[in-house]
Design a protein around this motif. Structure first.
Motif, short mmCIF file in Angstrom:
data_model
loop_
_atom_site.label_atom_id
_atom_site.label_comp_id
_atom_site.label_asym_id
_atom_site.label_seq_id
_atom_site.Cartn_x
_atom_site.Cartn_y
_atom_site.Cartn_z
N ILE A 1 28.02 -30.34 19.82
CA ILE A 1 27.50 -29.33 20.74
C ILE A 1 26.84 -29.99 21.94
N LEU A 2 26.07 -31.05 21.69
CA LEU A 2 25.39 -31.75 22.78
C LEU A 2 26.38 -32.36 23.76
N ALA A 3 27.43 -33.00 23.24
CA ALA A 3 28.43 -33.62 24.12
C ALA A 3 29.15 -32.57 24.95
N ALA A 4 29.58 -31.47 24.30
CA ALA A 4 30.28 -30.41 25.03
C ALA A 4 29.37 -29.76 26.06
N TYR A 5 28.11 -29.57 25.70
CA TYR A 5 27.17 -28.94 26.63
C TYR A 5 26.92 -29.82 27.86
N LEU A 6 26.69 -31.12 27.62
CA LEU A 6 26.45 -32.02 28.75
C LEU A 6 27.67 -32.13 29.65
N LEU A 7 28.87 -32.18 29.06
CA LEU A 7 30.08 -32.24 29.86
C LEU A 7 30.23 -30.99 30.72
N GLY A 8 29.96 -29.82 30.14
CA GLY A 8 30.05 -28.59 30.92
C GLY A 8 29.02 -28.52 32.02
N VAL A 9 27.79 -28.94 31.72
CA VAL A 9 26.73 -28.92 32.74
C VAL A 9 27.06 -29.88 33.88
N MET A 10 27.55 -31.08 33.56
CA MET A 10 27.89 -32.05 34.62
C MET A 10 29.02 -31.54 35.50
N LEU A 11 30.00 -30.88 34.90
CA LEU A 11 31.10 -30.33 35.69
C LEU A 11 30.61 -29.22 36.61
N LEU A 12 29.74 -28.34 36.09
CA LEU A 12 29.21 -27.26 36.92
C LEU A 12 28.38 -27.82 38.08
N GLU A 13 27.51 -28.79 37.78
CA GLU A 13 26.68 -29.36 38.84
C GLU A 13 27.50 -30.11 39.87
N ASP A 14 28.66 -30.64 39.45
CA ASP A 14 29.51 -31.37 40.38
C ASP A 14 30.36 -30.44 41.24
N LEU A 15 30.72 -29.29 40.69
CA LEU A 15 31.61 -28.37 41.41
C LEU A 15 30.88 -27.27 42.14
N ILE A 16 29.71 -26.88 41.64
CA ILE A 16 28.99 -25.74 42.20
C ILE A 16 27.58 -26.19 42.60
N ASP A 17 27.09 -25.66 43.69
CA ASP A 17 25.73 -25.95 44.15
C ASP A 17 24.77 -25.03 43.41
N LEU A 18 24.20 -25.51 42.31
CA LEU A 18 23.33 -24.69 41.47
C LEU A 18 21.91 -24.68 42.02
N SER A 19 21.22 -23.59 41.77
CA SER A 19 19.83 -23.49 42.18
C SER A 19 18.94 -24.28 41.24
N ARG A 20 17.72 -24.52 41.70
CA ARG A 20 16.80 -25.30 40.88
C ARG A 20 16.43 -24.56 39.60
N THR A 21 16.36 -23.24 39.66
CA THR A 21 16.03 -22.44 38.46
C THR A 21 17.11 -22.59 37.39
N VAL A 22 18.38 -22.55 37.81
CA VAL A 22 19.48 -22.70 36.85
C VAL A 22 19.47 -24.09 36.23
N ILE A 23 19.22 -25.12 37.05
CA ILE A 23 19.16 -26.49 36.53
C ILE A 23 18.02 -26.63 35.52
N THR A 24 16.88 -25.99 35.82
CA THR A 24 15.75 -26.04 34.89
C THR A 24 16.09 -25.39 33.57
N VAL A 25 16.78 -24.24 33.62
CA VAL A 25 17.18 -23.55 32.40
C VAL A 25 18.16 -24.43 31.59
N PHE A 26 19.12 -25.05 32.28
CA PHE A 26 20.06 -25.94 31.60
C PHE A 26 19.33 -27.10 30.91
N THR A 27 18.34 -27.65 31.58
CA THR A 27 17.61 -28.79 31.01
C THR A 27 16.77 -28.37 29.81
N LEU A 28 16.16 -27.19 29.87
CA LEU A 28 15.38 -26.71 28.74
C LEU A 28 16.27 -26.45 27.52
#
Length: 525
Positions: free
Chosen positions: A221-248
């Protein structure tokens, strides 16, 4: 009140708590993987050229791999003291680098910066050694999964730290160096009294399979989650709130494994939990720890066959009775352990004794050529992807990090199945990993359109599998007593292989350039 105090004491001495704490510590231990993010900051602030940055990279690689002192200190000092030394090295090394980069102290020469990078990164060897030594001793019958999971978290720590830094979102990029200096130090100092060998029952229990399956699920789950988050952050300009939620959410996933020691401690009806301290660590007037381990091994290997057909509780009672008789016989001198000159395979070797064994050098050269070639690919992945026409190289760096993590997890799991269920030696799994790496190198050499995707998959899995199979195989062949020194000697093969293959690649490129120049302009010498 007494029951609560007993549960707390049992929880603190639970070997699964040690394993989970070691996982958390390893999540911050792979600081060397962040050098690619730190080096541009140092380069722009100090005005270094690429050759000077390469010198810092060499110092980083040496700090990662030269762990002789860490292995020695983990044998002669308590593990908390060795962890404290590593944490101080990390703080002093990278702390001074941060002070130099931010101009809070005078600019230092390049050779001093190399020493600081070496000292800071060398603290990682203390974290790795202490985590592996304590957990392999606590789980001697599950070495493959334990080593694979711990090394997997160390390989994924770069992505975890990068995500934490993205949440902080400090404009000054030098703050990443400060986080590398302070973050691992604080985590290690908080956990250094928990990560240690614990006494008691260390054999395989029925609940171990379920616990390891749960840990493997969390890892996937951790590997799949990190891969998905990295792809989203690389392809989409995410807001700071969304990044904070992802990190939590990431932090929550990392905290989930603590449920295992909590449930094992609170489950009073579990017969395995009641056997946690069947045997004392040191019996007064009895044998030494080494002799105790020999006796316990003999009890497990040579117990009567009819014992296995008894109910679980009755079987445990029979084994405890047999252990007590053997301890008493050993104390009275009725049982003698036959010895020969020098240890046998599976017994405890010193580093000098292992160095004269062909098995040890076979493991060393397998790691030198296998992981060395993988590290060479990882270091040159950006240039390789650019040469094949890919503009965005970050996606391949992220992908090979995830495959590396899965290779470490899967290598430990598969090798344990091969040893336990098929009765094959663990190096068979190492041979399979090297075949995968050979196929990956072949894909890169052919330069097919899909070579980067298939090549990174095969190289990442094969490279990661080396770091879960080789330490487990070394502990099985040469014992656990001096495992720290043996492991840190084997890790030298990684940068040595990369240096050897990189030097040979540079010589080939130089020769190719001469041939092309001579064909175009003729030999003017």
């Amino acid at each position: 009140m007494d029951r609560l105090q007993g549960n707390l004491q049992s929880f603190f001495h639970n070997r699964w708590l040690v394993f989970v704490a070691a996982m958390w510590m390893q999540s911050w231990a792979g600081i060397g993987y962040l050098f690619g993010s730190i080096s541009p900051v140092i380069k722009s602030s100090m005005g270094y050229n690429q050759r000077q940055i390469a010198s810092l990279g060499v110092a980083k690689d040496l700090g990662d791999s030269v762990g002789f002192l860490a292995g020695t200190l983990c044998e002669i000092l308590p593990l908390w003291a060795a962890l404290l030394i590593g944490a101080l090295q990390n703080l002093i090394g990278y702390g001074l680098v941060w002070l130099v980069v931010t101009r809070q102290v005078p600019v230092l020469p390049l050779w001093v910066m190399c020493i600081l990078i070496f000292v800071g990164n060398n603290g990682e060897t203390y974290f790795n050694t202490a985590a592996l030594v304590s957990c392999v001793q606590n789980f001697p019958k599950s070495r493959g999964p334990v080593v694979g999971i711990l090394k997997g978290f160390a390989g994924l720590s770069g992505a975890i730290l990068t995500q934490l830094y993205a949440m902080i979102h400090i404009p000054n990029h030098a703050a990443l160096i400060f986080m590398v200096a302070v973050g691992p130090t604080m985590v290690v100092m908080a956990l250094m009294f928990i990560v240690r060998p614990v006494g008691g029952h260390r054999q395989v229990r029925p609940c171990d399979d379920h616990s390891f399956s749960f840990i493997y699920s969390v890892c996937l789950i951790l590997a799949a989650y990190l891969l998905g988050v990295m792809l989203l952050e690389d392809l989409i300009d995410l807001s700071r709130t969304v990044i904070t939620v992802f990190t939590l959410i990431l932090i929550l996933i990392l905290l989930v494994p603590i449920a295992i020691p909590v449930l094992l401690t609170s489950s009073s009806d579990d017969p395995a939990a009641t056997q946690e301290c069947l045997l004392p660590e040191n019996k007064k007037g009895g044998s030494s720890e080494e002799q105790a381990e020999i006796i316990l091994s003999e009890v497990e290997d040579e117990k009567p066959k009819e014992v296995d057909s008894l109910p679980e509780i009755e079987r445990q009672k029979r084994i405890v009775q047999l252990q007590a008789r053997l301890f008493q016989a050993a104390a009275e001198g009725a049982v003698r352990v036959r010895r020969k000159r020098g240890p046998r395979r599976g017994e405890d070797f010193t580093l000098l004794q292992a160095l004269i064994k062909a098995d040890f050098w076979l493991l060393f050269f397998s790691l030198l050529l296998g992981s060395g070639s993988g590290l060479t690919v990882i270091d040159n992945l950006g240039q390789m992807s650019q040469s094949l026409g890919y503009e965005d190289t970050h996606i391949f760096v992220s992908m090979i990090s995830i495959w590396n993590f899965l290779g470490r997890i899967g290598g430990g799991y598969v090798s344990e199945i091969i040893v336990r269920n098929r009765a094959y030696p663990r190096p068979v799994a190492l041979a399979v990993a090297q075949v995968l790496m050979a196929l990956g190198h072949f894909c890169f050499a052919m330069a097919w359109p899909w070579a980067m995707y298939i090549g990174t998959l095969l190289i990442g899995i094969g490279y990661g599998a080396h770091w879960s199979i080789v330490p487990a195989a070394a502990s099985e062949l040469f014992g656990l007593k001096n495992f720290g020194a043996l492991y840190n000697f084997l890790t030298v093969a990684n940068p040595a292989g990369s240096l050897l293959l990189g030097w040979k690649n540079a010589r080939c490129n130089k020769l190719r350039t001469k041939v092309v120049y001579a064909s175009l302009y003729g030999d003017r010498t």
